[in-house]
Design a protein around this motif. Structure first.
Motif, PDB file in Angstrom:
ATOM      1  N   GLU A  41      39.528  56.647  51.472  1.00 28.92           N
ATOM      2  CA  GLU A  41      38.416  57.271  52.181  1.00 28.92           C
ATOM      3  C   GLU A  41      37.364  57.804  51.209  1.00 28.92           C
ATOM      4  OE1 GLU A  41      40.104  60.244  54.620  1.00 28.92           O
ATOM      5  OE2 GLU A  41      41.064  58.839  56.034  1.00 28.92           O
ATOM      6  N   LEU A  42      37.824  58.380  50.099  1.00 27.46           N
ATOM      7  CA  LEU A  42      36.868  58.849  49.091  1.00 27.46           C
ATOM      8  C   LEU A  42      36.059  57.703  48.506  1.00 27.46           C
ATOM      9  CD1 LEU A  42      38.982  61.519  47.147  1.00 27.46           C
ATOM     10  CD2 LEU A  42      37.149  61.925  48.796  1.00 27.46           C
ATOM     11  N   ASP A  62      51.320  55.949  51.595  1.00 28.30           N
ATOM     12  CA  ASP A  62      51.155  57.271  51.009  1.00 28.30           C
ATOM     13  C   ASP A  62      49.835  57.877  51.478  1.00 28.30           C
ATOM     14  OD1 ASP A  62      51.248  59.548  49.565  1.00 28.30           O
ATOM     15  OD2 ASP A  62      51.398  58.600  47.594  1.00 28.30           O
ATOM     16  N   GLU A  63      49.897  59.116  51.970  1.00 28.15           N
ATOM     17  CA  GLU A  63      48.676  59.770  52.443  1.00 28.15           C
ATOM     18  C   GLU A  63      47.661  59.951  51.313  1.00 28.15           C
ATOM     19  OE1 GLU A  63      49.727  63.391  54.266  1.00 28.15           O
ATOM     20  OE2 GLU A  63      50.852  62.475  55.939  1.00 28.15           O
ATOM     21  N   ARG A  64      48.134  60.144  50.112  1.00 27.40           N
ATOM     22  CA  ARG A  64      47.207  60.288  48.981  1.00 27.40           C
ATOM     23  C   ARG A  64      46.396  59.018  48.768  1.00 27.40           C
ATOM     24  NH1 ARG A  64      47.485  59.301  43.562  1.00 27.40           N
ATOM     25  NH2 ARG A  64      49.583  58.461  43.822  1.00 27.40           N
TER      26      ARG A  64
END
Length: 283
Positions: free
Chosen positions: A107-108, A99-101
């Protein structure tokens, strides 16, 4: 035959014996009993029968398998050493798209961790900088204190030189000092007299202000004879006309400086004797 039937009935009715025992008795006991009965039967009556049941035990070797293992243990050990356990686990899997989310959240999280590391480094750097600044300020303060100590030591040395020079050629002298001044009815000057010698010392407004603020003024410094002296102290001014002088005895020691301090803080025209305080010491 009745006794034989009763014997067989006892074997059958006994719950601890099974059917094979009965069969064995029927197969073995009948011939034996029949022979015994024929052999032991008396000529003129019923025969006496004695019945015994025995189990035939076969002679077999004990623990034959253990003897085989002991005799062939070297061979068996060699064969066991060649054995190896190999387990293979095979599973079927499927590829799934991420999932891109979730990737963005990862990354966050990495960015947050990097920011925390940066803040920690900057905090440690600031703490070290403050420590270095404190050490530098302490060093400067220590240098200033050392300079002040050196200046004080040099000043003490100069004062000792002046004192030794001043006291080296000592002669008998008298110094009169004035301290304090009342707020009301203050005198405008001081008049000192001994025998026929009179000294009039006026006090200016600046000197009066300095005396009221705790200053000290020197009004007399002369070489005198080493003996007992009596000085008459009077004051000049409009409020002090007709006020009798105050006598102050002073003993001048040979080759010493005698100091007389006059305190005018409680001085008044009504009682000049009690209001004038004098203190004497020598160097």
């Amino acid at each position: 035959m009745e006794r034989l039937t009763r014997c067989f009935g006892a074997f059958v009715n006994d719950g601890r014996r099974a059917a094979p025992v009965l069969g064995l008795v029927l197969l073995v006991g009948i011939p034996v009993l029949s022979g015994s009965a024929l052999a032991a039967a008396p000529a003129g009556g019923e025969p006496a029968v004695r019945t015994e049941v025995k189990r035939e035990e076969a002679a077999a070797p004990k623990h034959s398998s253990l003897r085989f293992l002991r005799d062939n243990r070297v061979f068996i050990r060699g064969q066991l050493d060649r054995l190896r356990l190999l387990t293979t686990l095979t599973r079927e899997g499927e590829a799934e798209l991420l999932d891109e989310r979730l990737l963005g959240l990862q990354e966050l999280a990495a960015a947050i961790a990097a920011a925390r590391d940066t803040v920690a480094v900057e905090t440690a750097t600031t703490a070290r900088r403050e420590l270095l600044d404190s050490v530098a300020r302490l060093t400067e303060l220590d240098s200033q204190l050392a300079l002040m100590e050196n200046l004080a030591a040099e000043q003490k040395t100069r004062l000792q030189i002046l004192e030794s020079d001043f006291l080296g050629q000592q002669e008998t002298a008298l110094v009169i000092l004035v301290r304090g001044l009342p707020e009301n009815q203050a005198p405008g000057g001081i008049v000192l007299s001994e025998n026929n010698e009179i000294l009039n010392v006026p006090l200016t407004a600046t000197q009066q202000t300095a005396l009221r603020q705790g200053g000290v003024a020197q009004v007399y410094h002369r070489f005198v004879e080493p003996r007992d002296h009596i000085y008459s102290v009077s004051f000049s001014g409009a409020d002090w006309v007709g006020v009798p002088p105050v006598e102050i005895p002073v003993t001048a020691a040979r080759d010493r400086i005698t100091f007389v301090e006059l305190d005018l803080s409680h001085l008044g025209p009504a009682a000049p004797t009690t209001g004038l305080l004098a203190k004497v010491w020598q160097r």
